[in-house]
Design a protein around this motif. Sequence first.
Motif, PDB file in Angstrom:
ATOM      1  N   VAL A 109     -83.734 -29.607-152.500  1.00 24.54           N
ATOM      2  CA  VAL A 109     -84.674 -29.114-153.567  1.00 24.54           C
ATOM      3  C   VAL A 109     -84.399 -27.519-153.461  1.00 24.54           C
ATOM      4  O   VAL A 109     -83.905 -26.781-152.388  1.00 24.54           O
ATOM      5  N   LEU A 110     -84.370 -27.147-154.640  1.00 24.57           N
ATOM      6  CA  LEU A 110     -84.352 -25.609-154.939  1.00 24.57           C
ATOM      7  C   LEU A 110     -85.748 -25.259-155.629  1.00 24.57           C
ATOM      8  O   LEU A 110     -86.143 -25.715-156.781  1.00 24.57           O
ATOM      9  N   ARG A 111     -86.175 -24.446-154.957  1.00 27.48           N
ATOM     10  CA  ARG A 111     -87.788 -24.024-155.170  1.00 27.48           C
ATOM     11  C   ARG A 111     -87.693 -22.733-155.908  1.00 27.48           C
ATOM     12  O   ARG A 111     -87.194 -21.746-155.519  1.00 27.48           O
ATOM     13  N   VAL A 112     -88.443 -22.278-157.176  1.00 26.15           N
ATOM     14  CA  VAL A 112     -88.494 -21.109-157.805  1.00 26.15           C
ATOM     15  C   VAL A 112     -90.012 -20.731-157.795  1.00 26.15           C
ATOM     16  O   VAL A 112     -90.686 -21.492-158.410  1.00 26.15           O
ATOM     17  N   GLY A 113     -90.146 -19.575-157.457  1.00 24.74           N
ATOM     18  CA  GLY A 113     -91.600 -19.186-157.687  1.00 24.74           C
ATOM     19  C   GLY A 113     -91.746 -17.778-158.312  1.00 24.74           C
ATOM     20  O   GLY A 113     -90.830 -17.025-158.101  1.00 24.74           O
ATOM     21  N   VAL A 114     -92.432 -17.500-159.381  1.00 21.96           N
ATOM     22  CA  VAL A 114     -92.500 -16.254-159.972  1.00 21.96           C
ATOM     23  C   VAL A 114     -94.113 -15.771-160.001  1.00 21.96           C
ATOM     24  O   VAL A 114     -95.124 -16.709-160.314  1.00 21.96           O
ATOM     25  N   GLU A 147     -83.903 -22.871-150.898  1.00 26.65           N
ATOM     26  CA  GLU A 147     -83.402 -24.192-150.794  1.00 26.65           C
ATOM     27  C   GLU A 147     -84.040 -24.740-149.778  1.00 26.65           C
ATOM     28  O   GLU A 147     -84.066 -24.237-148.558  1.00 26.65           O
ATOM     29  N   PHE A 148     -84.271 -26.098-149.672  1.00 26.81           N
ATOM     30  CA  PHE A 148     -84.552 -26.965-148.192  1.00 26.81           C
ATOM     31  C   PHE A 148     -84.378 -28.340-148.665  1.00 26.81           C
ATOM     32  O   PHE A 148     -84.161 -28.975-149.845  1.00 26.81           O
ATOM     33  N   MET A 208     -92.757 -31.419-149.417  1.00 24.59           N
ATOM     34  CA  MET A 208     -92.363 -30.406-148.274  1.00 24.59           C
ATOM     35  C   MET A 208     -91.234 -30.448-147.536  1.00 24.59           C
ATOM     36  O   MET A 208     -90.514 -31.488-147.335  1.00 24.59           O
ATOM     37  N   PRO A 209     -90.876 -29.529-146.958  1.00 25.63           N
ATOM     38  CA  PRO A 209     -89.571 -29.343-146.379  1.00 25.63           C
ATOM     39  C   PRO A 209     -89.442 -30.221-144.898  1.00 25.63           C
ATOM     40  O   PRO A 209     -90.361 -30.238-144.308  1.00 25.63           O
ATOM     41  N   ALA A 210     -88.285 -30.661-144.707  1.00 27.34           N
ATOM     42  CA  ALA A 210     -88.076 -31.301-143.409  1.00 27.34           C
ATOM     43  C   ALA A 210     -87.519 -30.605-142.573  1.00 27.34           C
ATOM     44  O   ALA A 210     -87.447 -31.164-141.200  1.00 27.34           O
ATOM     45  N   PRO A 267     -95.179  -0.728-152.341  1.00 26.23           N
ATOM     46  CA  PRO A 267     -94.820  -0.282-151.111  1.00 26.23           C
ATOM     47  C   PRO A 267     -94.979  -1.117-149.726  1.00 26.23           C
ATOM     48  O   PRO A 267     -94.289  -1.369-148.966  1.00 26.23           O
ATOM     49  N   GLN A 268     -96.343  -1.526-149.931  1.00 24.62           N
ATOM     50  CA  GLN A 268     -96.657  -2.284-148.696  1.00 24.62           C
ATOM     51  C   GLN A 268     -96.175  -3.481-148.550  1.00 24.62           C
ATOM     52  O   GLN A 268     -96.285  -4.262-147.476  1.00 24.62           O
ATOM     53  N   GLN A 269     -95.652  -4.067-149.665  1.00 25.45           N
ATOM     54  CA  GLN A 269     -94.988  -5.498-149.586  1.00 25.45           C
ATOM     55  C   GLN A 269     -93.304  -5.360-149.218  1.00 25.45           C
ATOM     56  O   GLN A 269     -92.832  -4.640-149.526  1.00 25.45           O
ATOM     57  N   THR A 270     -92.932  -6.235-148.399  1.00 20.88           N
ATOM     58  CA  THR A 270     -91.681  -5.868-147.894  1.00 20.88           C
ATOM     59  C   THR A 270     -90.847  -7.011-148.577  1.00 20.88           C
ATOM     60  O   THR A 270     -89.519  -6.896-149.013  1.00 20.88           O
ATOM     61  N   LYS A 271     -91.115  -8.151-148.421  1.00 27.92           N
ATOM     62  CA  LYS A 271     -90.310  -9.179-149.358  1.00 27.92           C
ATOM     63  C   LYS A 271     -91.192 -10.598-149.558  1.00 27.92           C
ATOM     64  O   LYS A 271     -92.225 -10.767-148.937  1.00 27.92           O
ATOM     65  N   CYS A 272     -90.394 -11.304-150.207  1.00 29.28           N
ATOM     66  CA  CYS A 272     -90.914 -12.825-150.580  1.00 29.28           C
ATOM     67  C   CYS A 272     -90.645 -13.610-149.371  1.00 29.28           C
ATOM     68  O   CYS A 272     -89.247 -13.519-149.018  1.00 29.28           O
ATOM     69  N   CYS A 273     -91.648 -14.568-148.907  1.00 26.84           N
ATOM     70  CA  CYS A 273     -91.025 -15.412-147.981  1.00 26.84           C
ATOM     71  C   CYS A 273     -91.803 -16.794-148.220  1.00 26.84           C
ATOM     72  O   CYS A 273     -92.723 -16.997-148.627  1.00 26.84           O
ATOM     73  N   LEU A 274     -91.159 -17.834-147.563  1.00 29.17           N
ATOM     74  CA  LEU A 274     -91.588 -19.217-147.565  1.00 29.17           C
ATOM     75  C   LEU A 274     -92.265 -19.414-146.229  1.00 29.17           C
ATOM     76  O   LEU A 274     -91.734 -18.718-145.288  1.00 29.17           O
TER      77      LEU A 274
END
Length: 477
Positions: free
Chosen positions: A414-419, A442-443, A452-454, A470-477
């Motif tokens: 799976v390749l997951r794309v979020g915007v 990806e997962f 759901m990822p395994a 600036p308070q946000q640092t990065k995107c994360c799953l």
Amino acid sequence: MARAAGIAYQIFPDRFAKDMSYDHGIADKAWSYQGVPISFADSVYDQRLITERQTCFFGGNLRGVISKLDYLASFGVTIVYLTPIFRAQTTHRYECISYTDLDPILGDENDFGVLIKELTARGMSLYIDLVFNHNSRNSQWHNNQETRRKYYILKHDSEENPEAMTWMNMEGDLPKLDTENEVVVHELLHAVKYWRNKGVGGFRVDAAHLLPHELLRSLRAAASSAPVVVEDWDYAPYYFREPVRADGIANMLVKRQLDEFFIENCSPATLFDRFSTWLDGYPRSCWPFLWNQLENHDTDRFLTRHGGARSAGARAKFFAALAVTFTLPGVPLLYQGEERGNLCDSAHAGECESRMPIDWMTYDRTVLAFVKQLCQLRCNKQLAPVLRDGDWVPVDTHARSRTFVYDRRLGRHVLRVGVNDGYSSYAGSCISLPPHSLCVAEFDAAADAAAMPAGPVHVLLTHYVEEQYPQQTKCCL
């Protein structure tokens, strides 16, 4: 027919790159077009390139294209598409004089042969534009009254000066060919076979919506194993059915749909509905030749359309739109300079902006680095099959945060794309996104068709607007 995959790159030859070792021998004022003498620019910033954009030549040539092939190869480009290269009298060459003559400003037959050889050595194919709806008033067919009556659709047939219809009733040029006339069809198909024998790997059919389907069917046959990609700015599934059977389409729907979304004239759910229209309506067999694009020679630049290169919000939208075009089914088509963030000057908005020469000494480092990351995803041996053949699966949409999430799935890969294009954070469907951000990960799924990822989730690419949040640092799953 071998399946195409990878990345396509569009070149507007006069404004791409110029190799000074080639001398075309044509002087200023050698001819006039619609009363304006031609000229040659002194530099990439010559104002005549704007004020006289159809008659002031920058002088880009095939040797210039050859000199940039290693640059294109570094992005993983597999298709190089040139707008018309036929002999003509304007910088755009959509009013060709001869369909089997290379424009002498671009180069000679040896240059063309070297271009084919060098492209082949790098695993690239050359696609060229076929402009069969119209050509030039200075064509030998139009200059002779007898052939004018035979080869063109007439608007008025006077004995002394028969007048041909023109494309979109344009005054002064672009007379419309009678593409149901057997003699005309024979000449056009001869041109297809001529360039195919010269080593052209595929064709884009300009203004396909103006051509009879029988001609398109014959063109498809004449092209033999070379793919045929039609230009149509609307939803057009009929090109893939009998009698046409085209291989692909220049998919301007992506541009239109993303523009609507990013100006907030479309909800995330509506965007998915619009994507689904062509994803369901076009056969999967066309995906290798489905060119998804944000810009071309007829549009202004994406950054200009959405607020300018210096706008943090516009840049966030640009990065998100690029990520979408690179991960939707089909092939991303970059227009020259798009990968560099070039030409985003509001003073040159519109057609002038997109047809300005590339200044190879300047570029936006952040844009270039981001596009290279996207290209690396498509060139990755593990991800390429997912991006080429995987199902497109909507995962979630969220109106309040203007977020959409989708997958490309091939088996359990799976390749997951979020915007997130909104002003509030999103958390759902195993993905978290701060405002104005994107994430590609990806997962392996727990089971086929599962969301759901395994196991571990690998974040491949992120972008967010640090200046605004600036308070946000990065995107994360």
